[in-house]
Design a protein around this motif. Structure first.
Motif, PDB file in Angstrom:
ATOM      1  N   ILE A  90      49.841  60.530 -77.969  1.00 43.33           N
ATOM      2  CA  ILE A  90      50.081  58.988 -76.601  1.00 43.33           C
ATOM      3  C   ILE A  90      49.507  60.281 -75.318  1.00 43.33           C
ATOM      4  O   ILE A  90      49.542  60.623 -74.760  1.00 43.33           O
ATOM      5  CB  ILE A  90      51.258  59.435 -76.146  1.00 43.33           C
ATOM      6  N   GLY A 129      49.663  61.071 -72.603  1.00 41.69           N
ATOM      7  CA  GLY A 129      51.185  61.695 -71.968  1.00 41.69           C
ATOM      8  C   GLY A 129      51.897  62.670 -71.664  1.00 41.69           C
ATOM      9  O   GLY A 129      51.880  63.624 -72.083  1.00 41.69           O
ATOM     10  N   PRO A 143      54.882  63.639 -73.173  1.00 42.66           N
ATOM     11  CA  PRO A 143      55.690  63.856 -74.504  1.00 42.66           C
ATOM     12  C   PRO A 143      55.256  64.790 -75.110  1.00 42.66           C
ATOM     13  O   PRO A 143      53.706  64.395 -76.098  1.00 42.66           O
ATOM     14  CB  PRO A 143      56.133  62.079 -74.515  1.00 42.66           C
ATOM     15  N   LEU A 160      58.577  63.050 -79.414  1.00 41.83           N
ATOM     16  CA  LEU A 160      58.247  61.633 -80.332  1.00 41.83           C
ATOM     17  C   LEU A 160      58.574  61.843 -81.445  1.00 41.83           C
ATOM     18  O   LEU A 160      59.881  61.473 -81.489  1.00 41.83           O
ATOM     19  CB  LEU A 160      56.974  61.614 -80.273  1.00 41.83           C
ATOM     20  N   THR A 170      60.187  53.301 -70.882  1.00 39.47           N
ATOM     21  CA  THR A 170      59.482  54.317 -71.056  1.00 39.47           C
ATOM     22  C   THR A 170      58.932  55.145 -72.710  1.00 39.47           C
ATOM     23  O   THR A 170      58.231  54.496 -72.964  1.00 39.47           O
ATOM     24  CB  THR A 170      59.437  55.888 -70.191  1.00 39.47           C
ATOM     25  N   GLN A 196      57.515  51.864 -74.438  1.00 35.00           N
ATOM     26  CA  GLN A 196      56.482  52.304 -74.831  1.00 35.00           C
ATOM     27  C   GLN A 196      56.408  53.307 -75.648  1.00 35.00           C
ATOM     28  O   GLN A 196      55.013  52.782 -76.458  1.00 35.00           O
ATOM     29  CB  GLN A 196      55.862  52.527 -73.941  1.00 35.00           C
ATOM     30  N   TRP A 197      56.667  54.683 -75.633  1.00 35.38           N
ATOM     31  CA  TRP A 197      56.521  56.064 -76.627  1.00 35.38           C
ATOM     32  C   TRP A 197      56.415  55.411 -78.287  1.00 35.38           C
ATOM     33  O   TRP A 197      56.008  55.512 -79.381  1.00 35.38           O
ATOM     34  CB  TRP A 197      57.270  56.945 -76.115  1.00 35.38           C
ATOM     35  N   GLU A 208      53.979  52.754 -79.229  1.00 37.87           N
ATOM     36  CA  GLU A 208      52.675  53.228 -79.559  1.00 37.87           C
ATOM     37  C   GLU A 208      53.074  53.875 -80.802  1.00 37.87           C
ATOM     38  O   GLU A 208      51.371  54.505 -81.377  1.00 37.87           O
ATOM     39  CB  GLU A 208      52.194  54.123 -78.168  1.00 37.87           C
ATOM     40  N   CYS A 209      53.847  55.257 -80.986  1.00 41.52           N
ATOM     41  CA  CYS A 209      53.766  55.756 -81.992  1.00 41.52           C
ATOM     42  C   CYS A 209      53.399  55.173 -83.455  1.00 41.52           C
ATOM     43  O   CYS A 209      53.087  54.830 -84.430  1.00 41.52           O
ATOM     44  CB  CYS A 209      55.348  56.453 -82.284  1.00 41.52           C
TER      45      CYS A 209
END
Length: 527
Positions: free
Chosen positions: A186, A189, A191, A196, A228, A231-232, A235-236
């Motif tokens: 990410i 980002g 994280p 993740l 949030t 969203q993670w 995206e993953c």
């Protein structure tokens, strides 16, 4: 365009030059037409994704979504909201990839990120240039550093990784050297790959919805908004998709596969106002237990149509899969046999029909049929560790005899029981499928039952009580893709968290041509 008569009137040398020029023009026209077609296809895909994003935003912000949300329990409402957030994040990443350019972060105003809590422990990770000697021969001086903080997580403990990138300069040459920013799944980002990986394993293997993880993180010392986290996840999901596709391609290289399906609830947009769900299905495909390649792929589909199987196996394409598919008696699989697929059905399903007769009614027919099945499965347990050729020879010598006697007995019993009874239904189930049920006798790689894939579906059945429903088709497909990697890692003996943490760290810089190296059955931890 010059005519044929005009060409014939030219001298041979000029005619040859003209023909060559016309061929070049035709080739250029074909290339332009191909580029136009590719551009039109890409634009159509971008338009489709843009439309899907607009629909999701309307579901999130419009009044319809609010009316629906008011009818749900808080847990159900949070599940829908986190699904929409994850879908939007995944769509955003896909649109960037299709447009071939990163989104200009300055176009939209983003809220200022709050600093990470100062009470959390911090661990510095140094990044220094490999060489700090200047070309002029003078040693370079360290003049400062850039620090980027990322939030890491170990079960129950938050820590902060401080990525310190020292700045080195040569006072003589006015030259500045600094280690590059480490790539991350990410971009920019906070994280780490560990956080993740924990998020994905908890959601898709431990069946913890994001609203529960939000409370767990808050108790551990840091509150992360549910949006949030969603969203993670989105995206993953987009970043892991090439790896999942590679796993499916690997699966289709094997000539014997299991297949099964299980229902899950999915919320469709037209049902938002009344809160009703639609029955969708997760299809499972995997290699056999005797195959050294351990892989399972889940596919989320809106229907139970056999068309889903044909699409997964690419039966209507030049790359159509050819092999033996081991399934239950569901009629949706039978359509694959007209496309070159050999059908092998599950003897355990046939056995369950007779077990129901014996367990519920004390049927003597059921008891005797169970004895035949007991003999067949005992032979399988004895030969399960043998090579394929030896399994086939043993089945030819032992199992074929048992099946011949069993088949004659079934035909005789069918003449003795009344039509329409539960007993005749159990007998007919086996007789109508006898060829498919006994396929394993002639092929040592074909298992006697479909129990292996049913064991892989069982965790999904456990998770249904926690999911409540899938918020969208995209969310279901993302969950199926991530679960494919997690459960493939598990059956290969890997710890899912360690596997995902390592893959997410390596994925941003791993060559696409070597993506197969990260598949669970080929993965080894980075040294």
């Amino acid at each position: 365009m010059i005519s044929a008569q005009q060409l014939d009137a030219l001298d041979p040398q000029t005619r040859q030059v003209m023909l060559s020029l016309m061929a070049e023009l035709r080739a250029k026209d074909a290339l332009i037409a191909q580029r136009d077609q590719e551009a039109a296809f890409k634009q159509a895909l971008i338009d489709k994704l843009t439309h899907e994003m607009a629909v999701l935003k309307r579901l999130k912000f419009a009044a319809t979504s609010e009316r629906f949300a008011s009818t749900l329990a808080p847990e159900q409402k949070s599940l829908l909201e986190e699904t929409l957030e994850a879908d939007l994040a995944e769509l955003d990443r896909e649109l960037d990839r299709e447009r071939g350019q990163a989104k200009d972060k300055t176009e939209k105003k983003t809220p200022k990120r709050a600093p990470l809590p100062p009470h959390l422990p911090r661990r510095d990770v140094a990044h220094e240039p490999a060489d700090t000697s200047c070309g002029c021969g003078q040693p370079m001086q360290r003049i400062g550093e850039d620090v980027a903080e990322k939030l890491d997580y170990q079960p129950g403990v938050f820590t902060v990784e401080r990525h310190v990138r020292g700045k080195w300069t040569c006072r003589c040459c006015q030259k500045l050297v600094q280690a590059p920013v480490p790539p991350h799944v990410i971009d920019k980002g906070i994280p780490t790959s560990g956080l993740l990986a924990h998020l994905l394993v908890a959601k898709f293997m431990d069946h913890l919805p994001l609203y529960r993880q939000e409370h767990i993180f808050e108790r551990a010392g840091h509150l992360i908004a549910r949006s949030t986290l969603a969203q993670w996840v989105g995206e993953c999901g987009a970043q892991l998709q090439p790896l999942v596709q590679s796993l499916a391609d690997e699966l289709r290289r094997h000539v014997v596969l299991h297949a099964d399906e299980t229902p899950v609830a999915m919320l469709k947009p037209k049902h938002l106002s009344d809160g009703k769900t639609h029955r969708a299905y997760i299809w499972s495909y995997c290699t056999t237990s005797a195959n050294p390649t351990k892989a399972v792929v889940f596919e989320f589909c809106e229907t139970r149509s056999g068309e889903n199987v044909r699409e997964f196996l690419k039966l209507d394409t030049p790359r159509a899969w050819q092999g033996t598919l081991v399934t239950d008696g569901f009629s949706g699989y039978t359509a694959t046999t007209t496309k070159g697929v050999t059908s092998a059905q599950c003897m355990a399903h046939a056995r369950r029909k007779f077990n129901d007769l014996w367990a519920n009614h004390g049927s003597e027919v059921g008891r005797k049929a169970l004895r035949y099945h007991q003999c067949l499965f005992r032979i399988e347990r004895e030969i399960e560790e043998l090579p394929s050729d030896e399994r086939r020879r043993t089945r030819q010598r032992k199992s074929r005899r048992v099946l011949a006697v069993f088949h004659r007995w079934l035909l005789a019993q069918r003449q003795l029981v009344p039509p329409g009874s539960a007993t005749i239904k159990a007998i007919d189930y086996s007789l109508k499928r006898w060829r498919e049920l006994t396929r394993f006798v002639d092929d040592g790689d074909v298992p006697i039952s479909n129990n292996w894939v049913e064991n892989h579906i069982r965790p999904i059945a456990i998770g249904r009580a926690n999911w409540l429903f899938s918020g969208s088709l995209r969310a279901g497909k993302r969950a199926a893709a991530i679960m494919s990697l997690l459960h493939s890692a598990r059956i290969n003996g890997h710890e899912p968290y360690a596997y995902f943490k390592d893959v997410l760290e390596r994925l941003p810089t791993h060559p696409a041509s070597r993506i197969d190296e990260l598949l669970p059955h080929r993965w080894s931890p980075a040294t």
